[in-house]
Design a protein around this motif. Structure first.
Motif, PDB file in Angstrom:
ATOM      1  N   ASN A 167       0.860  -1.370  -0.065  1.00 11.78           N
ATOM      2  CA  ASN A 167      -0.265   0.259   0.496  1.00 11.78           C
ATOM      3  C   ASN A 167       0.943   0.897  -0.183  1.00 11.78           C
ATOM      4  O   ASN A 167       1.408   1.310   0.756  1.00 11.78           O
ATOM      5  N   GLU A 168       0.838   1.958  -1.289  1.00 12.61           N
ATOM      6  CA  GLU A 168       1.571   2.994  -1.764  1.00 12.61           C
ATOM      7  C   GLU A 168       1.500   4.464  -0.434  1.00 12.61           C
ATOM      8  O   GLU A 168       2.440   4.455   0.282  1.00 12.61           O
ATOM      9  N   ALA A 169       0.430   4.836  -0.229  1.00 17.45           N
ATOM     10  CA  ALA A 169       0.084   5.644   1.001  1.00 17.45           C
ATOM     11  C   ALA A 169       0.276   5.404   2.248  1.00 17.45           C
ATOM     12  O   ALA A 169       1.318   6.325   3.253  1.00 17.45           O
ATOM     13  N   ARG A 171      13.951  16.780   2.420  1.00 15.62           N
ATOM     14  CA  ARG A 171      15.165  15.344   1.912  1.00 15.62           C
ATOM     15  C   ARG A 171      13.755  14.492   1.934  1.00 15.62           C
ATOM     16  O   ARG A 171      13.511  13.403   0.583  1.00 15.62           O
ATOM     17  N   LEU A 172      12.567  14.807   2.405  1.00 11.24           N
ATOM     18  CA  LEU A 172      11.390  13.405   2.856  1.00 11.24           C
ATOM     19  C   LEU A 172      10.878  13.371   1.480  1.00 11.24           C
ATOM     20  O   LEU A 172      10.746  11.911   0.669  1.00 11.24           O
ATOM     21  N   THR A 173      10.904  14.401   0.651  1.00  8.62           N
ATOM     22  CA  THR A 173       9.508  14.257  -0.946  1.00  8.62           C
ATOM     23  C   THR A 173      10.702  14.179  -1.582  1.00  8.62           C
ATOM     24  O   THR A 173      10.825  13.156  -2.197  1.00  8.62           O
ATOM     25  N   PHE A 174      12.349  14.812  -1.428  1.00  9.46           N
ATOM     26  CA  PHE A 174      13.283  13.389  -2.594  1.00  9.46           C
ATOM     27  C   PHE A 174      13.526  12.136  -2.370  1.00  9.46           C
ATOM     28  O   PHE A 174      13.468  11.353  -4.022  1.00  9.46           O
ATOM     29  N   GLU A 175      13.330  11.837  -1.379  1.00  9.31           N
ATOM     30  CA  GLU A 175      13.570  10.409  -1.340  1.00  9.31           C
ATOM     31  C   GLU A 175      12.610   9.857  -1.645  1.00  9.31           C
ATOM     32  O   GLU A 175      12.963   8.591  -1.750  1.00  9.31           O
ATOM     33  N   LEU A 176      11.081  10.139  -1.226  1.00 10.25           N
ATOM     34  CA  LEU A 176       9.677   9.901  -2.170  1.00 10.25           C
ATOM     35  C   LEU A 176       9.610   9.318  -3.053  1.00 10.25           C
ATOM     36  O   LEU A 176       9.404   8.944  -3.698  1.00 10.25           O
ATOM     37  N   LYS A 177      10.406  11.130  -3.479  1.00 10.64           N
ATOM     38  CA  LYS A 177      10.140  10.783  -5.310  1.00 10.64           C
ATOM     39  C   LYS A 177      11.143   9.963  -5.790  1.00 10.64           C
ATOM     40  O   LYS A 177      10.998   8.976  -7.354  1.00 10.64           O
ATOM     41  N   LYS A 178      12.061   9.818  -5.067  1.00  8.56           N
ATOM     42  CA  LYS A 178      13.034   8.724  -6.110  1.00  8.56           C
ATOM     43  C   LYS A 178      12.592   7.288  -5.907  1.00  8.56           C
ATOM     44  O   LYS A 178      12.904   6.367  -6.592  1.00  8.56           O
ATOM     45  N   LYS A 179      11.752   6.913  -4.838  1.00  8.65           N
ATOM     46  CA  LYS A 179      10.871   5.323  -5.187  1.00  8.65           C
ATOM     47  C   LYS A 179       9.730   5.522  -5.563  1.00  8.65           C
ATOM     48  O   LYS A 179       9.217   4.795  -6.005  1.00  8.65           O
ATOM     49  N   ASP A 180      10.030   6.167  -6.297  1.00  8.87           N
ATOM     50  CA  ASP A 180       8.212   6.558  -7.178  1.00  8.87           C
ATOM     51  C   ASP A 180       7.271   7.169  -6.766  1.00  8.87           C
ATOM     52  O   ASP A 180       5.854   6.367  -7.297  1.00  8.87           O
ATOM     53  N   ILE A 181       6.884   7.261  -5.856  1.00 14.90           N
ATOM     54  CA  ILE A 181       5.878   7.659  -4.924  1.00 14.90           C
ATOM     55  C   ILE A 181       4.806   8.662  -5.688  1.00 14.90           C
ATOM     56  O   ILE A 181       5.583  10.294  -5.838  1.00 14.90           O
ATOM     57  N   SER A 182       3.796   8.886  -5.878  1.00 15.80           N
ATOM     58  CA  SER A 182       2.491  10.046  -6.443  1.00 15.80           C
ATOM     59  C   SER A 182       2.846  10.938  -5.259  1.00 15.80           C
ATOM     60  O   SER A 182       2.549  10.835  -4.305  1.00 15.80           O
ATOM     61  N   LYS A 183       3.000  12.444  -6.033  1.00 11.67           N
ATOM     62  CA  LYS A 183       2.296  13.588  -5.229  1.00 11.67           C
ATOM     63  C   LYS A 183       1.001  13.596  -4.651  1.00 11.67           C
ATOM     64  O   LYS A 183       1.610  13.847  -2.866  1.00 11.67           O
ATOM     65  N   VAL A 184       0.002  12.851  -5.010  1.00 11.84           N
ATOM     66  CA  VAL A 184      -0.845  13.247  -3.523  1.00 11.84           C
ATOM     67  C   VAL A 184       0.060  12.003  -2.827  1.00 11.84           C
ATOM     68  O   VAL A 184      -0.729  12.563  -1.334  1.00 11.84           O
ATOM     69  N   ILE A 229       2.700  11.252  -0.881  1.00 14.13           N
ATOM     70  CA  ILE A 229       3.873  12.278  -0.603  1.00 14.13           C
ATOM     71  C   ILE A 229       3.180  13.891   0.257  1.00 14.13           C
ATOM     72  O   ILE A 229       3.000  13.773   1.129  1.00 14.13           O
ATOM     73  N   ASN A 230       1.939  13.932  -0.512  1.00 12.49           N
ATOM     74  CA  ASN A 230       1.117  15.420   0.329  1.00 12.49           C
ATOM     75  C   ASN A 230       0.939  14.908   1.786  1.00 12.49           C
ATOM     76  O   ASN A 230       0.471  15.119   3.040  1.00 12.49           O
ATOM     77  N   GLN A 231       0.762  13.724   1.878  1.00 10.72           N
ATOM     78  CA  GLN A 231      -0.247  13.034   2.566  1.00 10.72           C
ATOM     79  C   GLN A 231      -0.238  13.327   3.981  1.00 10.72           C
ATOM     80  O   GLN A 231       0.025  13.457   5.185  1.00 10.72           O
ATOM     81  N   ALA A 232       1.158  12.015   3.727  1.00 10.36           N
ATOM     82  CA  ALA A 232       2.100  12.240   4.147  1.00 10.36           C
ATOM     83  C   ALA A 232       3.212  12.964   4.983  1.00 10.36           C
ATOM     84  O   ALA A 232       2.788  12.949   6.431  1.00 10.36           O
ATOM     85  N   LEU A 233       3.382  13.661   4.576  1.00 12.41           N
ATOM     86  CA  LEU A 233       4.106  14.897   4.760  1.00 12.41           C
ATOM     87  C   LEU A 233       2.878  15.933   5.857  1.00 12.41           C
ATOM     88  O   LEU A 233       3.288  16.775   6.830  1.00 12.41           O
ATOM     89  N   ASN A 234       2.055  16.251   5.353  1.00 12.77           N
ATOM     90  CA  ASN A 234       0.418  16.899   6.242  1.00 12.77           C
ATOM     91  C   ASN A 234       0.091  16.027   7.483  1.00 12.77           C
ATOM     92  O   ASN A 234      -0.465  16.635   7.865  1.00 12.77           O
ATOM     93  N   ALA A 235       0.784  14.278   7.581  1.00 18.26           N
ATOM     94  CA  ALA A 235       0.576  14.088   8.550  1.00 18.26           C
ATOM     95  C   ALA A 235       1.237  14.764   9.464  1.00 18.26           C
ATOM     96  O   ALA A 235       1.162  14.624  10.663  1.00 18.26           O
ATOM     97  N   ILE A 236       2.502  15.687   9.111  1.00 21.25           N
ATOM     98  CA  ILE A 236       3.501  15.760  10.990  1.00 21.25           C
ATOM     99  C   ILE A 236       3.134  17.212  11.371  1.00 21.25           C
ATOM    100  O   ILE A 236       2.629  17.602   9.845  1.00 21.25           O
ATOM    101  N   GLU A 237       2.845  17.753  12.814  1.00 20.28           N
ATOM    102  CA  GLU A 237       2.548  19.188  13.153  1.00 20.28           C
ATOM    103  C   GLU A 237       3.671  20.079  12.739  1.00 20.28           C
ATOM    104  O   GLU A 237       4.642  19.260  12.825  1.00 20.28           O
ATOM    105  N   ASN A 238       2.951  20.831  12.815  1.00 21.01           N
ATOM    106  CA  ASN A 238       4.008  22.012  12.316  1.00 21.01           C
ATOM    107  C   ASN A 238       4.844  21.879  13.958  1.00 21.01           C
ATOM    108  O   ASN A 238       6.056  22.655  13.804  1.00 21.01           O
TER     109      ASN A 238
END
Length: 157
Positions: free
Chosen positions: A58-60, A80-93, A95-104
């Motif tokens: 499950n990619e998400a 760095r997280l975005t870069f590494e996930l793009k290297k693994k061919d994970i979709s932008k959607v 990636i954004n969902q995963a990054l939004n899970a981090i509280e500011n």
């Protein structure tokens, strides 16, 4: 003479089920593993479909666990997280969902503690070299440059 081990479709499927159950994997990791097992492309597709259907793959879910692990354990920033996930061919959607899970608040907290810890560990006496080392360290870890430069100027005077 050396002969490579061959797998039936069922054996390879079982092996990959264990591989995916042990740790979250992305499609690219699974495909590489199957290619390393010398499976033909048709068999690879059949096994990947099976793994997706039975929720082993499950990619998400992979993106979320990858982001939380690398952020909390290794102290990586969003870039760095975005870069590494793009290297693994994970979709932008995903990636954004995963990054939004981090509280500011948590993001800034981890950044500040990492910056303070590294600044204290740098044994350089020259202020400019010390600041440069801190900036390079934080940028390599994928933190946003605006945050990095502001923090470096605040800590090292």
């Amino acid at each position: 003479m050396y002969s490579k081990k061959t797998y039936t479709l069922q054996e390879a499927t079982k092996k990959l089920e264990h591989y995916c159950a042990y740790q979250e994997r992305c499609h690219q990791d699974v495909r590489q593993k199957l290619e390393g097992m010398h499976m033909i492309p048709e068999a690879i597709d059949v096994i990947i479909v099976h793994l997706l259907k039975h929720n082993y793959l499950n990619e998400a879910r992979f993106a979320k666990t990858f982001v939380s692990g690398k952020f909390r354990i290794k102290g990586w920033g969003r870039r760095r997280l975005t870069f590494e996930l793009k290297k693994k061919d994970i979709s932008k959607v995903n990636i954004n969902q995963a990054l939004n899970a981090i509280e500011n608040e948590e993001y800034i907290e981890v950044f500040n503690s990492l910056a303070e810890k590294k600044a204290n560990a740098i044994k350089e006496t020259n202020i400019f070299k010390k600041r440069k080392k801190l900036i390079d360290y934080l940028l390599y870890r994928g933190w946003e440059s605006a945050l990095v430069y502001e923090k470096a100027n605040e800590i090292i005077k």
